[in-house]
Write an enzyme that holds these catalytic residues in place. Structure first.
Site, PDB file in Angstrom:
ATOM      1  N   SER A 156       0.800  -1.230   0.000  1.00 44.83           N
ATOM      2  CA  SER A 156       0.000   0.000   0.000  1.00 44.83           C
ATOM      3  C   SER A 156       0.830   1.276   0.000  1.00 44.83           C
ATOM      4  O   SER A 156       0.259   2.374  -0.073  1.00 44.83           O
ATOM      5  CB  SER A 156      -0.954   0.010   1.202  1.00 44.83           C
ATOM      6  OG  SER A 156      -2.060  -0.837   0.966  1.00 44.83           O
TER       7      SER A 156
ATOM      8  N   LYS B 277       0.114   3.734  -2.677  1.00 48.32           N
ATOM      9  CA  LYS B 277      -0.891   4.798  -2.577  1.00 48.32           C
ATOM     10  C   LYS B 277      -0.264   6.172  -2.365  1.00 48.32           C
ATOM     11  O   LYS B 277      -0.964   7.189  -2.490  1.00 48.32           O
ATOM     12  CB  LYS B 277      -1.881   4.477  -1.462  1.00 48.32           C
ATOM     13  CG  LYS B 277      -2.691   3.202  -1.710  1.00 48.32           C
ATOM     14  CD  LYS B 277      -3.720   2.977  -0.612  1.00 48.32           C
ATOM     15  CE  LYS B 277      -4.563   1.732  -0.876  1.00 48.32           C
ATOM     16  NZ  LYS B 277      -3.952   0.496  -0.384  1.00 48.32           N
TER      17      LYS B 277
ATOM     18  N   SER C  50      -6.341   3.344   4.331  1.00 50.18           N
ATOM     19  CA  SER C  50      -5.629   2.629   3.261  1.00 50.18           C
ATOM     20  C   SER C  50      -6.604   1.902   2.343  1.00 50.18           C
ATOM     21  O   SER C  50      -6.327   0.803   1.850  1.00 50.18           O
ATOM     22  CB  SER C  50      -4.609   1.634   3.843  1.00 50.18           C
ATOM     23  OG  SER C  50      -3.662   1.263   2.879  1.00 50.18           O
TER      24      SER C  50
END
Length: 388
Positions: free
Chosen positions: A59, A62, A122
């Site tokens: 993640s 991101k 997230s």
């Protein structure tokens, strides 16, 4: 006309005894496959291991998703209060087993909500909605991410999706991720505070989904970001940023820790790196922004000399207590012939400890332009250069 290298040395403070056998501080043992610690004031890497090894970013992907969205907000292609539709593609993210904001196709979340859902929770679903809203489609947005990576000069990063789920060809490195994270902090200070949000829950989402997984936000009051990540391939990852007060001002460090064994380990190892960076290194301001560090002569110009320096000022990170023994060395092309444009690179400014250990180097640029002289002035200097 020969091009010579002029070397000028200057001690930056009062003469002090030479520090014999000075050594760089040794970083602590860090239980991570790769890591990097960056001092953002000087843009120096204080410690690293396997920082250029390809890794699954999970993640942490991101961060780039957010950077592209922040750019769209800055360019007014979207607005924070703009409502974006939740596509079936975004809703289908709940089948992938990743983190979620928990939005439904019937919901009409605003961009501001989606940013918090992506950064704090997230949420893969929030990432998809934002990507579709900015890029028109996921493939188009991923291409935007990769173009931005190329613009940053990231040679070891390739994105295949906007969420960070493991996919062939989707990879980055600790060094590249540090670049993306630091660019968010520098380029979008108005949006960076979102990364310090400890709790966020979209209406209808489970109460258990509200906590930011970056536990350092609660443990260390100087930590104000940034992002966690986890997949089976990536292990537990964390990019953490802290800003602490010192007598000479605020100082920000950024740590990247990849592939640890648990949520606790990524937090502990990140905290260890940050504490060591502050304890073992000093940040020293050598020159104010726009201050000349040298004024060499100029040939064939309307002015007889030119002011050279570092356009943004100079900060360097040095081993604790060695700031007063630093030595600068200027390496520049000689002779300097007009015209010279503001910001034009004409050499390098190198900084070392008194014992000769390299500390930093940065471009030496023209601070004030020098226009070309008239025909008589140019002719006279041409004769003088020929004689010289």
């Amino acid at each position: 006309m020969k091009r010579l290298i002029s070397r000028l040395a200057a001690v930056l403070a009062l003469a002090l005894p030479l520090v014999a056998n000075a050594q760089m501080p040794q970083p602590p043992e860090v239980a991570a496959k790769s890591y990097l610690l960056l001092d953002m004031a000087s843009n120096q890497v204080l410690a690293e291991r396997n920082a250029d090894a390809p890794a699954d970013p999970a993640s942490l992907t991101k961060l780039m998703t957010a950077y592209v969205v922040f750019g769209a907000l800055r360019d007014k292609k979207i607005g924070e209060d703009q409502v974006l539709p939740v596509s079936l593609r975004a809703w289908a993210e709940r089948k992938g087993g990743g983190s979620l904001m928990f939005i439904e196709p019937r919901d009409r979340p605003k961009v501001a909500d989606l940013l918090r859902g992506m950064i704090v929770n997230s949420g893969n679903d929030a990432s998809v909605v934002l990507a579709e809203g900015v890029g028109g489609s996921l493939p188009a947005f991923v291409e935007m991410m990769n173009r931005q990576a190329q613009a940053f000069g990231l040679k070891n990063t390739s994105f295949k999706n906007v969420t960070g789920l493991t996919e062939p060809g989707h990879h980055s490195t600790a060094r590249d991720l540090a670049v993306i994270a630091s660019r968010i902090i520098r380029d979008f200070p108005e949006y960076y505070p979102i990364y310090s949000t400890k709790k966020y829950r979209y209406e209808g989402a489970p109460a258990s989904n509200e906590n930011n997984r970056n536990v350092l936000l609660s443990r260390d009051p100087t930590v104000d970001g940034m992002k966690t990540g986890f997949t089976e391939a990536a292990g537990y990852c964390l990019i953490a940023s802290a800003q602490r007060e010192f007598p000479n001002g605020k100082r920000r460090l950024l740590s990247v820790v990849l592939n640890t064994t648990s949520m606790e380990a990524r937090a502990t190892e990140s905290q260890k790196l940050l504490n060591w960076g502050y304890a073992a290194w000093d940040a020293v301001r050598l020159f104010e922004p726009g201050k000349a560090v040298a004024t060499p002569p100029v040939w064939k110009g309307k002015a007889n000399e030119v002011k050279l320096g570092a356009d943004a000022g100079v900060f360097v990170s040095v081993p604790k207590g060695e700031g007063g023994t630093l030595v600068t060395k200027i390496e520049r092309t000689d002779p300097l012939v007009a015209p010279l444009a503001k910001g034009q690179k004409v050499g390098m400014l190198k900084v070392a400890t008194a014992a000769g250990a390299p500390v930093a180097e940065m471009p030496l640029v023209v601070l004030e332009p020098v226009d070309e002289a008239g025909i008589l002035g140019r002719a006279w200097d041409a004769i003088r250069l020929w004689i010289k």
